[in-house]
Structure formats: C-alpha cells, structure tokens
Design a protein around this motif. Structure first.
Motif, PDB file in Angstrom:
ATOM      1  N   GLY A  90       0.789  -1.223   0.000  1.00 14.87           N
ATOM      2  CA  GLY A  90       0.000   0.000   0.000  1.00 14.87           C
ATOM      3  C   GLY A  90       0.820   1.271   0.000  1.00 14.87           C
ATOM      4  N   GLY A  91       1.902   1.334   0.774  1.00 20.01           N
ATOM      5  CA  GLY A  91       2.610   2.597   0.924  1.00 20.01           C
ATOM      6  C   GLY A  91       4.077   2.609   0.563  1.00 20.01           C
ATOM      7  N   LEU A  92       4.612   1.511   0.074  1.00 16.49           N
ATOM      8  CA  LEU A  92       6.016   1.495  -0.342  1.00 16.49           C
ATOM      9  C   LEU A  92       6.064   1.590  -1.860  1.00 16.49           C
ATOM     10  N   LEU A  93       6.571   2.713  -2.364  1.00 18.92           N
ATOM     11  CA  LEU A  93       6.698   2.921  -3.795  1.00 18.92           C
ATOM     12  C   LEU A  93       8.143   2.651  -4.188  1.00 18.92           C
ATOM     13  N   VAL A  94       8.331   1.735  -5.131  1.00 21.04           N
ATOM     14  CA  VAL A  94       9.650   1.415  -5.672  1.00 21.04           C
ATOM     15  C   VAL A  94       9.595   1.670  -7.166  1.00 21.04           C
ATOM     16  N   ILE A  95      10.545   2.481  -7.648  1.00 21.26           N
ATOM     17  CA  ILE A  95      10.596   2.771  -9.071  1.00 21.26           C
ATOM     18  C   ILE A  95      11.946   2.344  -9.634  1.00 21.26           C
ATOM     19  N   ASN A  96      11.946   2.072 -10.921  1.00 23.16           N
ATOM     20  CA  ASN A  96      13.157   1.814 -11.684  1.00 23.16           C
ATOM     21  C   ASN A  96      13.023   2.661 -12.939  1.00 23.16           C
ATOM     22  N   VAL A  97      13.946   3.601 -13.128  1.00 23.91           N
ATOM     23  CA  VAL A  97      13.859   4.519 -14.259  1.00 23.91           C
ATOM     24  C   VAL A  97      15.213   4.670 -14.936  1.00 23.91           C
ATOM     25  N   PRO A  98      15.207   5.035 -16.218  1.00 25.19           N
ATOM     26  CA  PRO A  98      16.470   5.339 -16.872  1.00 25.19           C
ATOM     27  C   PRO A  98      17.175   6.483 -16.144  1.00 25.19           C
ATOM     28  N   GLN A  99      18.481   6.395 -16.064  1.00 22.46           N
ATOM     29  CA  GLN A  99      19.259   7.380 -15.319  1.00 22.46           C
ATOM     30  C   GLN A  99      18.978   8.808 -15.761  1.00 22.46           C
ATOM     31  N   ALA A 100      18.750   9.019 -17.035  1.00 17.48           N
ATOM     32  CA  ALA A 100      18.499  10.368 -17.552  1.00 17.48           C
ATOM     33  C   ALA A 100      17.235  10.993 -16.960  1.00 17.48           C
ATOM     34  N   PHE A 101      16.291  10.172 -16.515  1.00 18.97           N
ATOM     35  CA  PHE A 101      15.027  10.673 -15.973  1.00 18.97           C
ATOM     36  C   PHE A 101      14.967  10.614 -14.449  1.00 18.97           C
ATOM     37  N   GLU A 102      15.933   9.960 -13.828  1.00 21.29           N
ATOM     38  CA  GLU A 102      15.874   9.682 -12.390  1.00 21.29           C
ATOM     39  C   GLU A 102      15.752  10.950 -11.551  1.00 21.29           C
ATOM     40  N   GLY A 103      16.585  11.949 -11.809  1.00 18.76           N
ATOM     41  CA  GLY A 103      16.550  13.176 -11.006  1.00 18.76           C
ATOM     42  C   GLY A 103      15.220  13.903 -11.100  1.00 18.76           C
ATOM     43  N   GLY A 104      14.699  14.035 -12.305  1.00 13.53           N
ATOM     44  CA  GLY A 104      13.432  14.745 -12.490  1.00 13.53           C
ATOM     45  C   GLY A 104      12.258  14.012 -11.879  1.00 13.53           C
ATOM     46  N   ILE A 105      12.203  12.704 -12.083  1.00 15.20           N
ATOM     47  CA  ILE A 105      11.089  11.925 -11.534  1.00 15.20           C
ATOM     48  C   ILE A 105      11.175  11.876 -10.017  1.00 15.20           C
ATOM     49  N   ALA A 106      12.378  11.699  -9.479  1.00 20.66           N
ATOM     50  CA  ALA A 106      12.543  11.689  -8.018  1.00 20.66           C
ATOM     51  C   ALA A 106      12.133  13.031  -7.422  1.00 20.66           C
ATOM     52  N   ALA A 107      12.524  14.119  -8.072  1.00 19.60           N
ATOM     53  CA  ALA A 107      12.134  15.451  -7.588  1.00 19.60           C
ATOM     54  C   ALA A 107      10.621  15.623  -7.640  1.00 19.60           C
ATOM     55  N   ASP A 108       9.990  15.132  -8.708  1.00 23.13           N
ATOM     56  CA  ASP A 108       8.530  15.207  -8.813  1.00 23.13           C
ATOM     57  C   ASP A 108       7.858  14.460  -7.663  1.00 23.13           C
ATOM     58  N   ILE A 109       8.330  13.252  -7.371  1.00 20.99           N
ATOM     59  CA  ILE A 109       7.717  12.458  -6.296  1.00 20.99           C
ATOM     60  C   ILE A 109       7.967  13.118  -4.942  1.00 20.99           C
ATOM     61  N   ASP A 110       9.168  13.633  -4.724  1.00 22.61           N
ATOM     62  CA  ASP A 110       9.458  14.352  -3.473  1.00 22.61           C
ATOM     63  C   ASP A 110       8.521  15.545  -3.307  1.00 22.61           C
ATOM     64  N   ALA A 111       8.273  16.277  -4.402  1.00 28.78           N
ATOM     65  CA  ALA A 111       7.385  17.441  -4.343  1.00 28.78           C
ATOM     66  C   ALA A 111       5.942  17.021  -4.077  1.00 28.78           C
ATOM     67  N   ILE A 112       5.500  15.949  -4.695  1.00 28.70           N
ATOM     68  CA  ILE A 112       4.140  15.443  -4.454  1.00 28.70           C
ATOM     69  C   ILE A 112       3.965  15.091  -2.981  1.00 28.70           C
ATOM     70  N   ILE A 113       4.929  14.381  -2.439  1.00 24.54           N
ATOM     71  CA  ILE A 113       4.869  13.984  -1.025  1.00 24.54           C
ATOM     72  C   ILE A 113       4.828  15.218  -0.133  1.00 24.54           C
ATOM     73  N   ALA A 114       5.729  16.159  -0.378  1.00 22.58           N
ATOM     74  CA  ALA A 114       5.790  17.369   0.451  1.00 22.58           C
ATOM     75  C   ALA A 114       4.509  18.182   0.356  1.00 22.58           C
ATOM     76  N   ASP A 115       3.993  18.384  -0.846  1.00 24.54           N
ATOM     77  CA  ASP A 115       2.794  19.194  -1.036  1.00 24.54           C
ATOM     78  C   ASP A 115       1.560  18.557  -0.415  1.00 24.54           C
ATOM     79  N   ILE A 116       1.338  17.291  -0.686  1.00 22.65           N
ATOM     80  CA  ILE A 116       0.123  16.641  -0.188  1.00 22.65           C
ATOM     81  C   ILE A 116       0.165  16.492   1.319  1.00 22.65           C
TER      82      ILE A 116
END
Length: 138
Positions: free
Chosen positions: A105-131
């Motif tokens: 339910g609450g453990l999110l695990v992602i695997n992404v290409p390195q080129a997208f890792e920073g942007g996607i991680a920042a997006d998820i961090d922002a979603i968590i912080a905002d919500i």
C-alpha cells in the motif's frame, strides 16, 4: 514474448531470505528479475542473475548483468499513495521506459532510466511534500 513465472528466490546461503518473485527464465540457471525484491537490495528489476536450484528454491549466485535502470523508493502516506498526482507520476515513469511497484500500500519502488531519475525523483518528493503539508499525514 517472454514468459514470466513466479519462483522462490533465496539471497543468502542460510536460506533465510526467500522471496517469491516474478522472473523470466533465460535457461535453467539464468533469470531476469521482473520485479523488485522487497527484502533484498542485491538485485532489482531488470537484472540478469545466475542461480542454482535446490528443490523448489532458486539460490542467488551472482549478478551477470545489472539493469540500466536506477532504483529508488519512498514510504508514502495513505493520502499520497491514493493521489491523482502520484498516478500521473507513475504514468510518466512508464512513458520514460521505467517500472513502478507499490507494495504493501505505501512502499513505492521505481526503476527509471538514469536520464530521468533526477526529475522523476524530484517530482515524487514534491508530491509527497505538497500533499502531506496541505493535508497532514493520513
């Protein structure tokens, strides 16, 4: 088309770390991991590994080829895990050629290409912080 099977995989010689994981068989001693183990960080989605079968359990021997995807994980509140914003982020992960899993339910695990890792991680961090900032922990 690859055929995915569920196998019992053990990651220690004492037989204590056994997980049932989705894999695709290359040959009897070679597997590709098709999901992330939860209790072991030795392998991740997309890794090709060599194993030894004893009975119904496959014992990890070595990683033959690491996935080119970067693995990241977050522990999410209930509010975040059910949010439309996280659903949109999961869609972006898939569009980037990555993989995501939400476990227990609450453990999110992602695997992404390195080129997208920073942007996607920042997006998820922002979603968590905002919500969580706006709505409190659920």
């Amino acid at each position: 088309m690859k055929q995915i099977r569920q196998l019992q995989l053990c990651f220690d010689e004492d037989g204590r770390e056994i997980e049932v994981l989705d894999v695709s068989m290359i040959d009897p001693d070679t597997l590709t991991i098709e999901e992330n183990p939860i209790f072991s960080e030795r392998v991740s989605f997309g890794d090709r590994i060599r194993v030894r079968r004893i009975g119904d359990v496959y014992y990890y021997i070595e990683t033959l080829r690491k996935s080119e995807l970067v693995r990241r994980s977050w522990l999410l509140s209930r509010r975040v895990s059910r949010s439309a914003e996280l659903s949109a982020a999961k869609a972006r992960i898939a569009e980037a050629g990555g993989n995501w899993e939400q476990v227990f339910g609450g453990l999110l695990v992602i695997n992404v290409p390195q080129a997208f890792e920073g942007g996607i991680a920042a997006d998820i961090d922002a979603i968590i912080a905002d919500i969580d900032r706006l709505g409190g922990q659920a």
